[in-house]
Enzyme design. Structure first.
Site, PDB file in Angstrom:
ATOM      1  N   ASP A  19       1.037  14.182  15.199  1.00 42.46           N
ATOM      2  CA  ASP A  19       1.244  14.274  13.934  1.00 42.46           C
ATOM      3  C   ASP A  19       0.188  14.186  12.890  1.00 42.46           C
ATOM      4  O   ASP A  19      -0.103  13.488  12.212  1.00 42.46           O
ATOM      5  CB  ASP A  19       2.090  12.906  13.510  1.00 42.46           C
ATOM      6  CG  ASP A  19       2.871  13.161  12.301  1.00 42.46           C
ATOM      7  OD1 ASP A  19       3.228  14.236  11.616  1.00 42.46           O
ATOM      8  OD2 ASP A  19       3.215  11.667  11.732  1.00 42.46           O
TER       9      ASP A  19
ATOM     10  N   ILE B 299       0.842  -1.101   0.192  1.00 43.48           N
ATOM     11  CA  ILE B 299      -0.021  -0.064   0.100  1.00 43.48           C
ATOM     12  C   ILE B 299       0.852   1.062  -0.072  1.00 43.48           C
ATOM     13  O   ILE B 299       0.567   2.094  -0.438  1.00 43.48           O
ATOM     14  CB  ILE B 299      -0.942  -0.049   1.173  1.00 43.48           C
ATOM     15  CG1 ILE B 299      -1.970  -1.268   1.186  1.00 43.48           C
ATOM     16  CG2 ILE B 299      -1.665   1.422   1.314  1.00 43.48           C
ATOM     17  CD1 ILE B 299      -3.053  -1.339   2.357  1.00 43.48           C
TER      18      ILE B 299
ATOM     19  N   GLY C  17       6.961   4.265   4.607  1.00 43.05           N
ATOM     20  CA  GLY C  17       7.281   5.755   5.307  1.00 43.05           C
ATOM     21  C   GLY C  17       8.779   5.471   5.969  1.00 43.05           C
ATOM     22  O   GLY C  17       9.347   4.621   5.711  1.00 43.05           O
TER      23      GLY C  17
ATOM     24  N   VAL D 101       3.548  -0.442   4.557  1.00 44.14           N
ATOM     25  CA  VAL D 101       2.174  -0.968   5.047  1.00 44.14           C
ATOM     26  C   VAL D 101       1.623  -1.821   3.869  1.00 44.14           C
ATOM     27  O   VAL D 101       1.853  -1.456   2.561  1.00 44.14           O
ATOM     28  CB  VAL D 101       1.224   0.256   5.087  1.00 44.14           C
ATOM     29  CG1 VAL D 101      -0.091   0.022   5.419  1.00 44.14           C
ATOM     30  CG2 VAL D 101       1.776   1.338   6.053  1.00 44.14           C
TER      31      VAL D 101
END
Length: 515
Positions: A242, A125, A128, A133
């Site tokens: 965040d 997906i 980061g 993910v």
């Protein structure tokens, strides 16, 4: 006499490596090699030695899994914005297909990418700084899931593993319809991973990148749902730290936003927060106190929410600069460009809400996420039904408040007049109703009809009898006609007053929205 090159001579083959593609020699050699197996083999030997081909083959050979990974990376709809970028080394490590293979066990099904524990991995997906993910499938519970695995270059760090486990614990403690749910945590696995609710959709950042500024209703809806999610986190003593569009997911075909990625969340009383020497969070959406490395509380998330609101209205973050340090300086020292200069469609009261969220000092902002969520809900109701829902007075300036109060007073006066007319009409009906509804029996008991008079002449003794009144056969019809006419007049007056009151209310609403 020039030497004529033989078709299979090495010098002719080298022309394929050195000559210009449009030259006659190159074209002649290429035509020959296409049909000569010996020259094809020899050309490979001339291009590189055995060791070089072996290394190239190891690097370039792709199977179905690698192709799927590379295709996923090419087709990623989300464009990496400046605030989402990590260093080149981190990004290359995150997206390297060989690294992804290190995370996964061989798949049990040929159409799957790999396996993590009991979870079949379907596709990549995103990635980061902390990890990657995947979309997976829970074979035991028979449902799709999202799996976030810690990147291999961080899995060997004890601090990174602890932070990853803290993210899982923080997110699992929050149960809310607008927070991505955590189903499972495998902190002892290699690599550690957590299993989350799979959200079929895209991020708010992808939506802004694709469509630019959103509509006012969408802005208020997404912001309200995000604020309610933050309220749930703050009730657990957690500060997200965040809040940004990339961490707000939008479900397909469902008007629902979900807050995710509590990787930077910490208990609000964590004293080590300012001593780590690390400045977490995305610079463009940080609060001033977070940018300075100071202790933060839930009001820091509200500043970030204000930046998200600004981005939805303007199509870009409120604070921008050439470097991360420049962004931090703008956050702490300057105000963003006024929203209405970028998007004149943004109502003034929404600008006031964003400005209050963007107050540099936490004490000047709203003091709780639940308060902001309630305020946004009132604003959304006003935008959808302005005739029945007024704007919150806290978002109106003094002049707007006076105008709205006068409009409400006039509307109330019209309502009183209308009510008075209704009561007057009903009172009149109450007076006439017994008269029109008297029964014949009652008339007989009361004596002679008023129109029938019997008298004796005092002089002649003759009896004089007046002609009796005609029977009241049409009394009911006459009553219905008169009552209907009276009701029609009352209804017409009420409708006229109602129309005038609505016009006044609309004018008041427009004046409170327009600058």
């Amino acid at each position: 006499m020039s030497h004529q090159l033989e078709p299979c001579e090495d010098r002719r083959l080298r022309l394929l490596l050195t000559a210009a593609e449009d030259s006659t020699e190159y074209k002649t050699a290429a035509t020959h090699v296409e049909s000569c197996l010996n020259c094809q083999t020899r050309l490979g030997a001339l291009a590189a030695d055995v060791q070089e081909w072996s290394e190239a083959r190891e690097l370039l050979t792709t199977n179905g899994d690698d192709l799927q990974i590379e295709q996923e990376l090419r087709d990623r709809p989300r464009r990496l914005s400046e605030d989402d970028r990590t260093s080149d080394d981190d990004r290359s490590a995150a997206f390297n297909s060989a690294v992804v293979r290190q995370l996964l066990s061989p798949p049990s099904h040929p159409e799957m990418l790999g396996r993590l524990g009991r979870y079949e991995i379907e596709r990549l997906i995103g990635a980061g700084g902390m990890g990657v993910v995947f979309k997976g499938f829970d074979t035991e519970l028979n449902r799709p899931v999202a799996i976030k695995a810690l990147a291999p270059h961080l899995a060997g760090s004890g601090a990174a593993r602890q932070r990853f486990a803290r993210e899982a614990r923080a997110a699992a403690a929050i149960v809310h319809e607008h927070v991505v749910a955590i189903h499972d945590v495998e902190s002892e696995q290699d690599p550690p991973f957590l299993v989350m609710q799979y959200v079929a959709g895209h991020s708010l950042q992808a939506r802004i990148d694709r469509d630019g500024p959103l509509s006012i209703c969408e802005i208020l809806r997404i912001a309200r749902q995000t604020a309610s999610a933050l309220a749930a986190a703050h009730e657990q003593g957690l500060v997200h730290r965040d809040v940004k569009p990339a961490n707000i997911l939008l479900e397909h075909q469902v008007d629902r936003a979900l807050l995710t990625d509590f990787g930077l969340a910490r208990a609000s009383d964590d004293a080590s927060l300012t001593r780590s020497g690390h400045l977490p969070g995305t610079p463009h959406y940080m609060s001033p106190e977070q940018a300075r490395g100071e202790a933060v509380d839930p009001r820091s998330d509200l500043f970030s929410l204000g930046s998200v609101l600004y981005a939805m209205c303007a199509g870009r973050p409120p604070f921008r600069a050439e470097s991360s340090l420049g962004v931090l300086r703008r956050i702490t020292d300057s105000e963003p460009r006024p929203l209405r200069e970028i998007n004149p469609q943004v109502p003034t009261w929404l600008c006031r809400l964003v400005e209050k969220l963007h107050a540099k000092h936490p004490g000047d902002r709203f003091q709780s996420a639940s308060q902001v969520a309630e305020l946004l809900q009132c604003c959304l109701a006003h935008v959808q039904h302005p005739e029945s829902h007024a704007l919150p007075e806290s978002l109106l300036e003094s002049g707007d408040r006076d105008h709205a109060a006068k409009a409400r007073t006039r509307v109330t006066s019209f309502a009183v007049i209308a009510s008075t007319l209704v009561l007057t009409g009903l009172g009149a009906l109450a007076v006439f109703l017994p008269r029109w509804h008297s029964s014949p029996a009652d008339d007989h008991n009361a004596g002679p009809s008023p129109r029938t008079v019997q008298s004796e002449s005092s002089t002649s003794g003759a009896s004089v009898v007046e002609t009796p009144a005609p029977p009241a056969a049409d009394v009911s019809t006459q009553w219905d006609d008169e009552v209907d006419a009276a009701l029609d007049r009352v209804e017409e007056s009420i409708q006229q007053l109602d129309g005038e009151s609505r016009q006044l209310f609309d004018v008041s609403s427009r004046n409170s929205i327009e600058p």
